[in-house]
Design a protein around this motif. Structure first.
Motif, mmCIF file in Angstrom:
data_model
loop_
_atom_site.group_PDB
_atom_site.id
_atom_site.type_symbol
_atom_site.label_atom_id
_atom_site.label_comp_id
_atom_site.label_asym_id
_atom_site.label_seq_id
_atom_site.Cartn_x
_atom_site.Cartn_y
_atom_site.Cartn_z
ATOM 1 N N ALA A 7 -6.215 48.705 -10.682
ATOM 2 C CA ALA A 7 -5.671 47.868 -11.763
ATOM 3 C C ALA A 7 -5.590 46.452 -11.219
ATOM 4 C CB ALA A 7 -4.289 48.369 -12.193
ATOM 5 N N ASP A 8 -6.410 45.535 -11.803
ATOM 6 C CA ASP A 8 -6.519 44.162 -11.280
ATOM 7 C C ASP A 8 -6.797 44.174 -9.782
ATOM 8 O OD1 ASP A 8 -6.232 42.970 -13.713
ATOM 9 O OD2 ASP A 8 -4.115 42.439 -13.447
ATOM 10 N N SER A 9 -7.760 45.009 -9.379
ATOM 11 C CA SER A 9 -8.242 45.132 -8.001
ATOM 12 C C SER A 9 -7.225 45.729 -7.035
ATOM 13 C CB SER A 9 -8.705 43.766 -7.457
ATOM 14 O OG SER A 9 -9.767 43.256 -8.254
ATOM 15 N N GLN A 10 -6.071 46.176 -7.525
ATOM 16 C CA GLN A 10 -5.084 46.841 -6.692
ATOM 17 C C GLN A 10 -5.214 48.363 -6.884
ATOM 18 O OE1 GLN A 10 -2.977 45.173 -4.490
ATOM 19 N NE2 GLN A 10 -4.279 43.449 -5.117
ATOM 20 N N GLY A 63 -2.498 44.634 -20.064
ATOM 21 C CA GLY A 63 -3.376 43.502 -19.780
ATOM 22 C C GLY A 63 -4.156 43.601 -18.496
ATOM 23 N N CYS A 64 -3.890 44.625 -17.655
ATOM 24 C CA CYS A 64 -4.626 44.796 -16.392
ATOM 25 C C CYS A 64 -6.064 45.229 -16.665
ATOM 26 C CB CYS A 64 -3.945 45.831 -15.520
ATOM 27 S SG CYS A 64 -2.396 45.280 -14.768
ATOM 28 N N ILE A 65 -6.965 44.792 -15.811
ATOM 29 C CA ILE A 65 -8.348 45.233 -15.873
ATOM 30 C C ILE A 65 -8.472 46.504 -15.017
ATOM 31 C CG2 ILE A 65 -10.758 44.652 -15.424
ATOM 32 C CD1 ILE A 65 -9.423 43.026 -17.632
ATOM 33 N N LEU A 98 -13.594 49.926 -16.812
ATOM 34 C CA LEU A 98 -13.176 50.899 -17.830
ATOM 35 C C LEU A 98 -12.515 50.241 -19.034
ATOM 36 C CD1 LEU A 98 -11.719 53.730 -15.555
ATOM 37 C CD2 LEU A 98 -14.025 53.531 -16.487
ATOM 38 N N GLY A 99 -11.978 49.042 -18.855
ATOM 39 C CA GLY A 99 -11.338 48.350 -19.969
ATOM 40 C C GLY A 99 -10.037 47.704 -19.563
ATOM 41 N N THR A 100 -9.306 47.242 -20.569
ATOM 42 C CA THR A 100 -8.029 46.572 -20.359
ATOM 43 C C THR A 100 -6.897 47.503 -20.751
ATOM 44 O OG1 THR A 100 -9.066 44.443 -20.863
ATOM 45 C CG2 THR A 100 -6.658 44.539 -20.944
ATOM 46 N N ALA A 101 -5.874 47.554 -19.929
ATOM 47 C CA ALA A 101 -4.759 48.481 -20.161
ATOM 48 C C ALA A 101 -3.906 48.014 -21.330
ATOM 49 C CB ALA A 101 -3.902 48.590 -18.916
ATOM 50 N N PRO A 102 -3.607 48.926 -22.274
ATOM 51 C CA PRO A 102 -2.671 48.600 -23.365
ATOM 52 C C PRO A 102 -1.249 48.860 -22.889
ATOM 53 C CG PRO A 102 -3.502 50.805 -23.676
ATOM 54 C CD PRO A 102 -4.135 50.290 -22.392
ATOM 55 N N SER A 103 -0.300 48.758 -23.799
ATOM 56 C CA SER A 103 1.082 49.126 -23.473
ATOM 57 C C SER A 103 1.232 50.623 -23.696
ATOM 58 C CB SER A 103 2.067 48.358 -24.363
ATOM 59 O OG SER A 103 1.823 48.640 -25.726
ATOM 60 N N GLY A 104 1.264 51.377 -22.637
ATOM 61 C CA GLY A 104 1.368 52.830 -22.741
ATOM 62 C C GLY A 104 0.183 53.528 -22.126
ATOM 63 N N LYS A 105 0.158 54.846 -22.284
ATOM 64 C CA LYS A 105 -0.876 55.669 -21.671
ATOM 65 C C LYS A 105 -2.180 55.560 -22.439
ATOM 66 C CE LYS A 105 0.296 59.655 -19.987
ATOM 67 N NZ LYS A 105 0.691 61.077 -19.832
ATOM 68 N N LYS A 106 -3.306 55.609 -21.707
ATOM 69 C CA LYS A 106 -4.616 55.554 -22.344
ATOM 70 C C LYS A 106 -5.597 56.400 -21.543
ATOM 71 C CE LYS A 106 -8.310 52.523 -23.977
ATOM 72 N NZ LYS A 106 -8.805 51.136 -24.115
ATOM 73 N N THR A 107 -6.556 56.991 -22.263
ATOM 74 C CA THR A 107 -7.634 57.740 -21.644
ATOM 75 C C THR A 107 -8.920 56.923 -21.692
ATOM 76 O OG1 THR A 107 -6.663 59.877 -22.248
ATOM 77 C CG2 THR A 107 -9.012 59.854 -21.742
ATOM 78 N N TYR A 108 -9.588 56.818 -20.518
ATOM 79 C CA TYR A 108 -10.814 56.028 -20.407
ATOM 80 C C TYR A 108 -11.985 56.964 -20.130
ATOM 81 C CZ TYR A 108 -7.405 52.291 -19.653
ATOM 82 O OH TYR A 108 -6.352 51.408 -19.791
ATOM 83 N N GLN A 109 -13.150 56.632 -20.678
ATOM 84 C CA GLN A 109 -14.356 57.415 -20.470
ATOM 85 C C GLN A 109 -15.200 56.781 -19.371
ATOM 86 O OE1 GLN A 109 -15.555 60.404 -22.106
ATOM 87 N NE2 GLN A 109 -16.849 60.239 -20.281
#
Length: 484
Positions: free
Chosen positions: A316-319, A341-343, A289-300
């Motif tokens: 998040a990073d396989s966890q 920075g998490c995948i 889905l992408g890389t996590a920014p600092s804060g909340k995010k919506t992924y498609q």
């Protein structure tokens, strides 16, 4: 032959048998003679019968302190805590003493509980008493609120409904509310009784507010209120209840379905079973889905058609992330906050089409000692499906029975069985030159709602009118088989 040389004369005496029947009736907590809005309480209104060999005595309580009344209507301490029959029978007020009072200051402004000791030393003789007081208020009262006791329904009961009937005149109103006490010791607010339907409850209390705007003209009264509930698992009592299975993917074409159900007897209830075949879904694993920014995010998500909510897994990073995210299956979007920075990846199933329900055919039904077993089957004309689910639909029925004959009254409490399972009794009558209505305090439904317990004058015919509902249906076990 033998000679009788001595004789031992035995004297046999038959004593007269003395039989005494007695009992003590005590009003429940938070009930009794409600004089809380009265500035003065004057006389007693007593309807009673006291045949020879019987006795009636009274005691009263304000809180935990029980007392009798002096000739001036003042409280005379009797005991603290629940009184025994012996103390009320020996020291309680007689009917004559209460009828002689012209004022009762001990009652003014209070809720008074009542204890009545009754006894009889003559077989077949029974005392009877009905008690009320006459009171007045220094200001006009056009509204009044009364509380019922807290009715214990047992663990995990389900309130079906709280039907009630009222009588009003000249703009009088009756407002009935209910409060639910739950198993976790929490309680609801006071709610309209219709809002309680379907609520889990360990206990229920009712609050009724009467309003009569025009003094001397308006009136309002609550004729009857019943709490209908079930304290066991059930599918439906009246109306329709449905049980759905989870859709399972069998990974092979299927077209035949067979469902076996162990359940309680279908007394005035119906059961239908439906099956839905669906195409096998698709699965995506480790979708990025992408890389996590600092804060909340919506992924498609990459796929938006028919996402299965309970198949969704987020990482998040396989966890794995178990909570703190929002998934919209309609738009295929997920919103979350993760360490910067998490995948972010996910797994899910998609491609579920909408169910089309097909009614199954009843193949057999057997009444066994502990349950009834019903078996349903269905065969689809196609052979392209690999996933399936089933639904059990149970419909209850209800109605009204008027003037069902119960038999002849015995003059004391007795139990009779009605044709159907009553949800509420609208009236009970006995015939004495004409049909006369039995007071509501003289009859009640028992735990088995086909049974009613009542007391009516001896030798009089008794009839009852009531609303009925079908027996709740319990489903004990379900087994489903799908094949090609």
């Amino acid at each position: 032959m033998s000679n009788i040389s001595s004789q031992n004369n035995l004297i046999y005496t038959l004593d007269n048998i003395s039989s005494t029947s007695y009992g003590l009736v005590i009003s429940r907590e938070n009930t009794g003679l409600d004089c809380r809005n009265a500035n003065s309480v004057t006389t007693f209104s007593i309807t009673y019968t006291q045949p020879s060999g019987t006795d009636i005595r009274f005691a009263f309580a304000d809180g935990d302190n029980w007392f009798t009344l002096s000739t001036a209507g003042a409280a005379v301490t009797l005991c603290t805590g629940t009184p025994s029959y012996d103390i009320v029978a020996s020291k309680g007020n007689t009917v004559a003493q209460l009828k002689a009072l012209t004022k009762t200051p001990a009652f003014a402004g209070k809720l008074i509980r009542v204890a009545i000791a009754v006894s009889s030393t003559t077989e077949g003789s029974k005392p009877y008493v009905k008690l009320s007081v006459n009171a007045s208020s220094s200001s006009q009262q056009n509204s009044y609120t009364a509380y019922s006791p807290v009715f214990d329904l047992g663990n995990s009961a389900l309130v079906s409904s709280i039907p009630f009937s009222k009588v009003t005149a000249s703009n009088g109103t009756v407002d009935l509310l209910a409060k639910v006490y739950r198993d976790d010791d929490s309680e609801s607010d006071w709610l309209p009784v219709s809002n309680i339907n379907g609520s889990r409850a360990q206990a229920v209390q009712l609050r009724c507010t009467y309003y009569a705007p025009t003094i001397g003209t308006s009136s309002a009264s609550l004729s009857q209120a019943d709490i209908l509930y079930y304290n066991s698992n059930y599918a439906a009592a009246s109306g329709t209840g449905r049980i759905y299975s989870v859709t399972e993917d069998w990974y092979t074409p299927i077209k035949h379905a067979r469902v076996n159900i162990n359940h309680s007897p279908l007394s005035q209830s119906t059961m239908k079973v439906y099956v839905a075949f669906r195409a096998s879904p698709s699965y995506t694993v480790s979708e990025s889905l992408g890389t996590a920014p600092s804060g909340k995010k919506t992924y498609q998500l990459a796929h938006t058609n028919g996402i299965q909510y309970d198949s969704f897994r987020l990482y998040a990073d396989s966890q794995r992330i178990y909570s703190g995210f929002e998934l919209n299956c309609q738009s295929g979007r997920v919103t979350l906050t993760a360490p910067e920075g998490c995948i972010i990846t996910c797994d899910y199933a998609y491609g579920w089409d909408k169910e089309t329900w097909h009614e199954m055919t009843l193949d057999s039904r057997y009444a066994l000692p502990d349950y009834t077993m019903s078996e349903y089957f269905y065969t689809d004309s196609d052979n392209k499906y690999s996933a399936a689910a089933f639904m059990i639909e149970i419909a209850g029925t209800s109605g009204t029975i008027s003037n069902e004959t119960l038999g002849t009254a015995t003059g004391h409490m007795q139990t009779a069985m009605m044709k159907r399972r009553a949800s509420q009794i609208s009236s009970m009558q006995y015939y004495d030159s004409s049909w006369k209505t039995l007071d509501r305090s003289n009859y009640s439904l028992m735990e088995d709602l086909r049974l009613v317990r009542f007391a009516a004058p001896s030798g009089k015919s008794v009839r009852v009118s009531y609303d009925w509902a079908s027996e709740p249906v319990q489903v004990f076990k379900v087994t489903a088989v799908f094949n090609n």
